[in-house]
Scaffold this active site. Structure first.
Site, PDB file in Angstrom:
ATOM      1  N   ASN A   6       1.171  -1.499   0.135  1.00  0.00           N
ATOM      2  CA  ASN A   6      -0.635  -0.100   0.160  1.00  0.00           C
ATOM      3  C   ASN A   6       0.976   1.193   0.319  1.00  0.00           C
ATOM      4  O   ASN A   6       1.766   1.522   0.797  1.00  0.00           O
ATOM      5  CB  ASN A   6      -0.899   0.018   1.788  1.00  0.00           C
ATOM      6  CG  ASN A   6      -2.087   1.021   1.349  1.00  0.00           C
ATOM      7  OD1 ASN A   6      -1.437   2.153   1.319  1.00  0.00           O
ATOM      8  ND2 ASN A   6      -3.379   1.427   2.095  1.00  0.00           N
ATOM      9  N   HIS A   9       0.975   6.502   1.981  1.00  0.00           N
ATOM     10  CA  HIS A   9       1.370   6.903   2.535  1.00  0.00           C
ATOM     11  C   HIS A   9       3.002   7.667   2.459  1.00  0.00           C
ATOM     12  O   HIS A   9       3.315   9.016   2.447  1.00  0.00           O
ATOM     13  CB  HIS A   9       2.249   6.412   3.741  1.00  0.00           C
ATOM     14  CG  HIS A   9       1.675   5.958   5.292  1.00  0.00           C
ATOM     15  ND1 HIS A   9       0.502   6.892   5.152  1.00  0.00           N
ATOM     16  CD2 HIS A   9       0.683   5.001   5.393  1.00  0.00           C
ATOM     17  CE1 HIS A   9      -0.304   5.991   5.938  1.00  0.00           C
ATOM     18  NE2 HIS A   9       0.038   5.221   5.995  1.00  0.00           N
ATOM     19  N   ARG A  17       3.122  18.758   1.549  1.00  0.00           N
ATOM     20  CA  ARG A  17       3.066  20.065   1.415  1.00  0.00           C
ATOM     21  C   ARG A  17       1.684  20.368   0.063  1.00  0.00           C
ATOM     22  O   ARG A  17       2.177  21.574  -0.920  1.00  0.00           O
ATOM     23  CB  ARG A  17       4.671  20.361   0.696  1.00  0.00           C
ATOM     24  CG  ARG A  17       5.800  20.020   2.138  1.00  0.00           C
ATOM     25  CD  ARG A  17       5.729  21.711   2.099  1.00  0.00           C
ATOM     26  NE  ARG A  17       6.444  21.432   3.923  1.00  0.00           N
ATOM     27  CZ  ARG A  17       7.678  21.427   3.292  1.00  0.00           C
ATOM     28  NH1 ARG A  17       8.442  22.044   2.426  1.00  0.00           N
ATOM     29  NH2 ARG A  17       8.499  22.276   4.552  1.00  0.00           N
ATOM     30  N   HIS A  42      -5.577   2.819  -1.563  1.00  0.00           N
ATOM     31  CA  HIS A  42      -6.806   3.841  -0.959  1.00  0.00           C
ATOM     32  C   HIS A  42      -7.401   5.153  -1.378  1.00  0.00           C
ATOM     33  O   HIS A  42      -6.846   6.443  -1.452  1.00  0.00           O
ATOM     34  CB  HIS A  42      -6.986   4.016   0.526  1.00  0.00           C
ATOM     35  CG  HIS A  42      -8.330   4.047   1.500  1.00  0.00           C
ATOM     36  ND1 HIS A  42      -8.017   3.591   2.757  1.00  0.00           N
ATOM     37  CD2 HIS A  42      -9.526   3.911   0.747  1.00  0.00           C
ATOM     38  CE1 HIS A  42      -9.288   3.757   2.844  1.00  0.00           C
ATOM     39  NE2 HIS A  42      -9.843   4.451   2.293  1.00  0.00           N
ATOM     40  N   ARG A  44      -9.355   7.363  -0.588  1.00  0.00           N
ATOM     41  CA  ARG A  44     -10.594   8.283   0.664  1.00  0.00           C
ATOM     42  C   ARG A  44     -11.495   8.902   0.108  1.00  0.00           C
ATOM     43  O   ARG A  44     -10.916   9.597  -1.086  1.00  0.00           O
ATOM     44  CB  ARG A  44     -10.078   8.221   1.861  1.00  0.00           C
ATOM     45  CG  ARG A  44      -8.954   7.334   2.315  1.00  0.00           C
ATOM     46  CD  ARG A  44      -8.033   8.157   3.671  1.00  0.00           C
ATOM     47  NE  ARG A  44      -9.644   8.141   4.424  1.00  0.00           N
ATOM     48  CZ  ARG A  44      -9.818   7.311   5.540  1.00  0.00           C
ATOM     49  NH1 ARG A  44      -8.599   5.848   5.538  1.00  0.00           N
ATOM     50  NH2 ARG A  44     -10.958   7.235   6.752  1.00  0.00           N
ATOM     51  N   ARG A  48      -7.739  13.036   1.299  1.00  0.00           N
ATOM     52  CA  ARG A  48      -6.474  13.043   1.559  1.00  0.00           C
ATOM     53  C   ARG A  48      -4.795  12.450   1.715  1.00  0.00           C
ATOM     54  O   ARG A  48      -3.999  12.904   1.296  1.00  0.00           O
ATOM     55  CB  ARG A  48      -6.359  12.928   3.244  1.00  0.00           C
ATOM     56  CG  ARG A  48      -6.033  11.260   3.625  1.00  0.00           C
ATOM     57  CD  ARG A  48      -6.327  11.552   5.160  1.00  0.00           C
ATOM     58  NE  ARG A  48      -7.814  11.485   5.982  1.00  0.00           N
ATOM     59  CZ  ARG A  48      -8.355  10.412   6.541  1.00  0.00           C
ATOM     60  NH1 ARG A  48      -7.031   9.635   7.293  1.00  0.00           N
ATOM     61  NH2 ARG A  48      -9.245  10.540   6.983  1.00  0.00           N
ATOM     62  N   GLU A  69      -8.923   0.231  -3.108  1.00  0.00           N
ATOM     63  CA  GLU A  69      -9.790   0.233  -1.742  1.00  0.00           C
ATOM     64  C   GLU A  69     -10.053   1.161  -1.559  1.00  0.00           C
ATOM     65  O   GLU A  69      -9.920   2.539  -1.515  1.00  0.00           O
ATOM     66  CB  GLU A  69      -8.632   0.549   0.007  1.00  0.00           C
ATOM     67  CG  GLU A  69      -7.921  -0.948   0.142  1.00  0.00           C
ATOM     68  CD  GLU A  69      -6.836  -0.513   1.339  1.00  0.00           C
ATOM     69  OE1 GLU A  69      -7.555   0.808   2.100  1.00  0.00           O
ATOM     70  OE2 GLU A  69      -6.314  -1.128   1.560  1.00  0.00           O
ATOM     71  N   THR A 100      -7.766   2.890   9.033  1.00  0.00           N
ATOM     72  CA  THR A 100      -9.658   2.137   8.765  1.00  0.00           C
ATOM     73  C   THR A 100      -9.302   1.736   9.995  1.00  0.00           C
ATOM     74  O   THR A 100      -8.231   0.590  10.500  1.00  0.00           O
ATOM     75  CB  THR A 100      -9.651   1.500   7.487  1.00  0.00           C
ATOM     76  OG1 THR A 100      -8.706   1.971   6.433  1.00  0.00           O
ATOM     77  CG2 THR A 100     -10.892   1.293   7.244  1.00  0.00           C
ATOM     78  N   GLU A 150     -10.185  -9.895   3.693  1.00  0.00           N
ATOM     79  CA  GLU A 150      -9.414  -9.782   3.863  1.00  0.00           C
ATOM     80  C   GLU A 150      -9.420  -9.304   5.834  1.00  0.00           C
ATOM     81  O   GLU A 150     -10.485  -7.995   6.263  1.00  0.00           O
ATOM     82  CB  GLU A 150      -9.057  -8.162   3.164  1.00  0.00           C
ATOM     83  CG  GLU A 150      -7.488  -7.879   4.109  1.00  0.00           C
ATOM     84  CD  GLU A 150      -6.575  -6.322   3.311  1.00  0.00           C
ATOM     85  OE1 GLU A 150      -7.176  -5.939   2.716  1.00  0.00           O
ATOM     86  OE2 GLU A 150      -6.050  -5.562   4.067  1.00  0.00           O
ATOM     87  N   HIS A 190      -3.039  -4.871   7.853  1.00  0.00           N
ATOM     88  CA  HIS A 190      -3.551  -3.121   8.698  1.00  0.00           C
ATOM     89  C   HIS A 190      -2.310  -3.596   9.783  1.00  0.00           C
ATOM     90  O   HIS A 190      -2.463  -5.004  10.689  1.00  0.00           O
ATOM     91  CB  HIS A 190      -5.118  -3.715   9.046  1.00  0.00           C
ATOM     92  CG  HIS A 190      -5.229  -1.589   8.881  1.00  0.00           C
ATOM     93  ND1 HIS A 190      -4.682  -0.943  10.684  1.00  0.00           N
ATOM     94  CD2 HIS A 190      -5.952  -0.732   8.925  1.00  0.00           C
ATOM     95  CE1 HIS A 190      -5.013  -0.497   9.981  1.00  0.00           C
ATOM     96  NE2 HIS A 190      -5.385   0.166   9.046  1.00  0.00           N
ATOM     97  N   HIS A 213       1.937   1.038   6.099  1.00  0.00           N
ATOM     98  CA  HIS A 213       2.334   2.131   6.850  1.00  0.00           C
ATOM     99  C   HIS A 213       3.782   1.644   7.375  1.00  0.00           C
ATOM    100  O   HIS A 213       5.197   1.948   7.180  1.00  0.00           O
ATOM    101  CB  HIS A 213       1.781   2.796   8.366  1.00  0.00           C
ATOM    102  CG  HIS A 213       2.205   3.450   8.963  1.00  0.00           C
ATOM    103  ND1 HIS A 213       3.472   3.141  10.059  1.00  0.00           N
ATOM    104  CD2 HIS A 213       2.553   4.239   9.289  1.00  0.00           C
ATOM    105  CE1 HIS A 213       3.484   4.053  10.534  1.00  0.00           C
ATOM    106  NE2 HIS A 213       3.290   4.614   9.835  1.00  0.00           N
TER     107      HIS A 213
HETATM  108  N1  PXP Z   1      -5.871  -3.569   4.411  1.00  0.00           N
HETATM  109  C1  PXP Z   1      -6.787  -2.094   4.913  1.00  0.00           C
HETATM  110  C2  PXP Z   1      -7.779  -3.010   3.931  1.00  0.00           C
HETATM  111  C3  PXP Z   1      -6.497  -0.675   4.895  1.00  0.00           C
HETATM  112  O1  PXP Z   1      -7.350  -0.301   4.730  1.00  0.00           O
HETATM  113  C4  PXP Z   1      -5.141  -0.911   5.616  1.00  0.00           C
HETATM  114  C5  PXP Z   1      -4.841   1.104   5.699  1.00  0.00           C
HETATM  115  O2  PXP Z   1      -5.258   1.626   4.262  1.00  0.00           O
HETATM  116  C6  PXP Z   1      -4.264  -2.088   5.067  1.00  0.00           C
HETATM  117  C7  PXP Z   1      -4.297  -2.602   4.354  1.00  0.00           C
HETATM  118  C8  PXP Z   1      -2.484  -1.428   5.307  1.00  0.00           C
HETATM  119  O3  PXP Z   1      -2.179  -0.801   6.944  1.00  0.00           O
HETATM  120  P1  PXP Z   1      -1.291  -0.637   7.351  1.00  0.00           P
HETATM  121  O4  PXP Z   1      -1.159   0.670   6.413  1.00  0.00           O
HETATM  122  O5  PXP Z   1      -1.210  -0.310   8.968  1.00  0.00           O
HETATM  123  O6  PXP Z   1       0.317  -1.828   7.252  1.00  0.00           O
END
Ligand code: PXP
Length: 239
Positions: A6, A9, A17, A42, A44, A48, A69, A100, A150, A190, A213
């Site tokens: 993912n 970030h 910025r 994702h 959103r 954001r 997502e 989330t 998931e 997650h 993350h």
């Molecule tokens: N899976 C889902 C459905 C999520 O919403 C997220 C966060 O966007 C992740 C996995 C990844 O989570 P993390 O960023 O904590 O690894």
């Protein structure tokens, strides 16, 4: 086992910025070189981090499956049908949350989710539901005929003691087993990082891990390619 990275970030840093860099679209090259089997973003409702433009460009250039997502809102469904990602993961979304916070309330929103699943599947897009590690929620998801679930590993990741961690791991493992026995593909994600991923990666029927993350944080010090390679190695050794 599949690792979908993912890259939200990277976009979070760009939006700090509200300018052009770092561009999440450019992040996919080192992420794929490091061994990622998929890319997740994702979109959103408040935009954001990831923007529509990012997804249009990613769709053009990404050579591994792109997982979008999103919430099951009308706006997002329309965009998914336009973007045609390789798969969609439906997630709950609250404006105030930092990330989330929990899985979908599949029983409360059953009709809306079932309708969204059907529309996406009719367009040829496989659908995953992000759900809590609850046997009842797995069964409800299977009844809705999604393709994948998931399982939310947030409570496992946030566990404060070994006993708590063991209990949460068991819930994830039971939910995964139930999903597979219902004919679903079972994924997990997650809050996973280099310190807590191995027990989850060791759950044999898990098909894929969705991690953001932890990898992007490590990449600040090692670079994205190395951060993904290290995660892949941990996962492979756990199997
Ligand atoms: N899976 C889902 C459905 C999520 O919403 C997220 C966060 O966007 C992740 C996995 C990844 O989570 P993390 O960023 O904590 O690894």
């Amino acid at each position: 086992m599949v690792l979908s990275v993912n890259i939200d970030h990277v976009a979070t840093l760009r939006q700090a910025r509200q300018d052009k860099e770092p561009d999440p679209v450019l992040a996919v090259t080192p992420v794929i070189l490091g061994g990622a089997d998929g890319i997740t973003v994702h979109l959103r409702e408040d935009r954001r981090h990831i923007h529509d433009r990012d997804i249009l460009l990613l769709r053009e250039i990404v050579t591994v499956p792109l997982n979008l997502e999103m919430s099951a809102s009308e706006e997002m469904l329309g965009l998914a049908l336009e973007f045609k990602p390789d798969m969609v993961t439906l997630v709950p979304e609250k404006r105030q949350e930092l990330t989330t916070e929990g899985g979908l309330n599949v029983r409360q929103h059953r009709d809306r989710l079932a309708g969204a699943i059907r529309r996406l599947q009719e367009a040829g897009i496989p659908v995953s539901l992000f759900i809590n590690p609850s046997l009842e929620d797995v069964d409800t998801s299977a009844d809705m005929r999604c393709d994948m679930v998931e399982i939310h590993t947030g409570l496992y990741s946030n566990a404060k003691t070994p006993t708590e961690s063991k209990g949460e791991l068991r819930k994830v493992s039971d939910a995964v087993a139930r999903a597979v026995s219902n004919g679903l593909i079972a994924n997990a994600g997650h809050g996973l990082n280099y310190h807590n991923v191995v027990p989850i990666a060791s759950i044999k029927p898990v098909s894929g891990l969705y991690i953001g993350h932890g990898i992007v944080s490590r990449a600040l010090f090692t670079g994205l390619e190395e951060a993904v390679r290290e995660m892949k190695k941990l996962i492979a050794n756990a199997r």
